[in-house]
Design a protein around this motif. Structure first.
Motif, mmCIF file in Angstrom:
data_model
loop_
_atom_site.group_PDB
_atom_site.id
_atom_site.type_symbol
_atom_site.label_atom_id
_atom_site.label_comp_id
_atom_site.label_asym_id
_atom_site.label_seq_id
_atom_site.Cartn_x
_atom_site.Cartn_y
_atom_site.Cartn_z
ATOM 1 N N ASN A 277 -1.482 4.183 8.685
ATOM 2 C CA ASN A 277 -0.193 4.797 9.600
ATOM 3 C C ASN A 277 1.140 3.678 9.223
ATOM 4 N N GLY A 278 2.598 3.920 10.138
ATOM 5 C CA GLY A 278 3.479 3.468 9.221
ATOM 6 C C GLY A 278 3.896 2.884 8.896
ATOM 7 N N ARG A 279 3.207 1.606 9.470
ATOM 8 C CA ARG A 279 2.813 0.110 9.251
ATOM 9 C C ARG A 279 2.499 -0.542 8.145
ATOM 10 N N ASP A 280 0.999 0.310 8.173
ATOM 11 C CA ASP A 280 0.345 0.035 6.858
ATOM 12 C C ASP A 280 0.793 0.690 5.449
ATOM 13 N N LEU A 281 1.066 1.594 5.821
ATOM 14 C CA LEU A 281 2.456 2.642 4.402
ATOM 15 C C LEU A 281 3.773 1.152 4.003
ATOM 16 N N SER A 282 4.701 1.076 5.628
ATOM 17 C CA SER A 282 5.388 -0.362 5.008
ATOM 18 C C SER A 282 5.035 -1.328 4.340
ATOM 19 N N MET A 283 4.317 -2.153 4.522
ATOM 20 C CA MET A 283 3.430 -3.102 3.930
ATOM 21 C C MET A 283 2.958 -2.968 2.976
ATOM 22 N N TRP A 284 2.801 -1.104 2.715
ATOM 23 C CA TRP A 284 2.317 -1.444 1.080
ATOM 24 C C TRP A 284 3.728 -0.778 0.172
ATOM 25 N N VAL A 285 4.762 -0.834 0.181
ATOM 26 C CA VAL A 285 6.235 -0.739 -0.630
ATOM 27 C C VAL A 285 6.638 -1.505 -0.424
ATOM 28 N N HIS A 286 5.885 -2.941 0.794
ATOM 29 C CA HIS A 286 6.861 -4.137 0.869
ATOM 30 C C HIS A 286 6.001 -4.937 -0.710
#
Length: 530
Positions: A277-286
């Motif tokens: 989901n978008g939260r997982d993707l947000s953390m990956w690019v963090h």
């Protein structure tokens, strides 16, 4: 006294003649040492002359910095602000003076609002010796503060924040994503992908490149196992718990704008997951390092063998040689990492010396003050009348943009996105070396809980399409976190692409092989031959 003190030393053959062929050497090859030196100099000189003789570029801006004396359209995080989040004018002028002069002493005297530091503005003046100079690459001006274009981009990042916990596999049925697609379709200047003029759940939050709309939302290169030397990396990652949103309280938001470092941390999910989901993707690019996504993708591609190499590879069909230092793994990996820094240099020039565009979180503060009537700003009505704004207020009791990161955005301007520039350059390098039409074997997709990978049995997924999708995922993932706009990303991809193309142009004449040139499809769908 030594009797040899005044006796002249015998000259070596190097001293006697500049003709290096006189030096004893075991070297063989078509050129003497002197000829090789001259040839190397000529290649360097011709590459430099090519760059020098290109037309001088013009760097347009959206005019917000001159239009608004209070600088509401520009980045100012880290500088001191008043209670409305408006930057201290003396501090902003000191920043502009520093950027205009390039004087390190001026940068040292910029008034700051807290302990946070500006992210490397002096790198905007650095030179590169391979590929185009960072100041010679051009992007279009970003949307203006009051435009319908930025209104649509703001609505999109608000919807992305509200739907972070919706699995990508549920987009077609979830009420929030269905409403987001419908609402974004009402904007007059939304520039994301559409179907028959409308945003659908199949195009929602996707990129504009060829292949972006094919198959699952996430690229295969963010899911498939990564061959890593003698080991294998399974792409399960640490993520955060559902609802881990930040900077929705005004005082907290204002402190962060002033550069006051927060003590809050992300609340981590104890279970590693595949990106679902978008939260997982947000953390990956963090948490990624500069060119990590491209490194991972390249290692996966190299595992596919010769069949996955571009048709222009000079070793295709050779019965006596394989590529290695040139046109092999070391060559491709080197260019991916090399292009990443060049792309960042071009990005930082545009960020600091041209645009100084405000971040979505800064815009969100202005929107909050406008909606609560604490101030009055020329924000486009398409945004203030959007359903997403009432949704956000209903959930958080403010109109601030919910951020995925406690510290909010980085301490450098928004346009273009650094992540997008890096991945744009790296993906371009891979498309130059790998066959874009090659079909990726055994494609997968994440389960809705992110605990397993399932076989994907839809239409074939190609290297070219999935590399483009990877570029969009990394770029739009930063939008989903709330730290960038869509235009930051797409224009950043093109800027990184241009940096990579310039490097390939410089290197093309350095090879001995019979090589016709690099050929690949750009992000805009056109084919280029170098």
């Amino acid at each position: 006294m030594s009797k040899n003190k005044d006796k002249p030393k015998k000259k070596s053959k190097v001293d006697e003649s500049s003709n290096l062929k006189e030096i004893d050497s075991a070297e063989i090859g078509p050129l003497s040492a002197l000829q090789r030196r001259e040839a190397a100099y000529k290649i360097r000189k011709n590459a430099a002359s090519y760059q020098k003789n290109l037309p001088l570029p013009s760097h347009p801006s959206n005019g917000d910095e001159d239009l608004f004396p209070n600088k509401i359209g520009n980045y100012s995080k880290g500088l001191p602000h008043n209670n409305l989040g408006l930057v201290d004018q003396k501090a902003y002028k000191a920043l502009i003076k520093s950027l205009s002069t390039g004087d390190p002493e001026n940068f040292a005297s910029i008034p700051m609002g807290g302990s946070a530091k500006l992210s490397n503005p002096q790198s905007a003046y650095a030179y590169d010796l391979v590929g185009p100079d960072s100041h010679h690459l051009v992007i279009i001006e970003p949307p203006a503060f009051s435009s319908s274009w930025i209104a649509s981009e703001a609505a999109e990042v608000y919807w992305q924040a509200l739907t972070r916990d919706v699995p990508f596999s549920d987009y077609d049925t979830n009420e929030l994503t269905l409403e987001a697609a419908s609402d974004l379709s009402t904007f007059s200047d939304f520039r994301g992908p559409k179907e028959k003029g409308k945003i659908t759940t199949g195009t929602l939050f996707r990129g504009n490149t060829p292949g972006d709309k094919e198959g699952p939302y996430i690229s295969q290169f963010l899911w498939k196992d990564i061959p890593y030397g003698p080991s294998t990396i399974i792409q399960r990652y640490r993520t955060t718990i559902a609802g881990d949103d930040h900077l929705t309280l005004y005082d907290e938001w204002l402190n962060v704008q002033n550069g006051v470092k927060t003590s809050k941390k992300n609340k981590l999910d104890p279970t590693p997951r595949f990106i679902r989901n978008g939260r997982d993707l947000s953390m990956w690019v963090h948490q990624d390092f500069t060119f990590q996504s491209c490194l991972n993708a390249c290692l996966i591609l190299l595992s596919y063998g010769k069949e996955a190499l571009n048709e222009t590879n000079p070793y295709n069909g050779s019965t006596t040689e394989d590529g290695f230092i040139t046109f092999g793994g070391p060559h491709i990996l080197d260019l991916i990492s090399r292009a990443a820094r060049s792309a960042l240099s071009a990005s930082w020039f545009q960020k600091w010396l041209v645009h100084r565009r405000l971040r979505p979180e800064e815009f969100g503060g202005h929107l909050h003050n406008h909606m609560t009537k604490a101030s009055n700003y020329p924000i486009n009505k398409e945004l203030t009348e959007s359903k997403v704004i009432s949704h956000v207020f209903s959930k958080y009791k403010s109109y601030l943009l919910p951020l995925a990161y406690p510290e909010g955005c980085p301490t450098h301007p928004s346009y273009p996105a650094g992540h997008a520039c890096i991945v744009g350059a790296g993906v371009t390098m891979m498309k130059a070396f790998f066959k874009e039409s090659f079909v990726i074997p055994a494609p997968v997709e994440s389960s809705s809980d992110g605990l397993s990978l399932l076989p994907y049995d839809g239409s074939p997924l190609t290297i070219g399409g999935e590399l483009n999708k990877l570029a969009s995922n990394i770029s739009i993932g930063r939008d989903t976190a709330g730290v960038h706009w869509r235009s930051d990303g797409f224009e950043g991809l093109k800027l990184g692409e241009a940096a990579a193309i310039g490097i390939l142009q410089d290197f093309k004449k350095t090879y001995n092989e019979n090589f016709a040139g690099f050929s690949f499809r750009k992000f805009d769908g056109t084919t280029i031959m170098i």
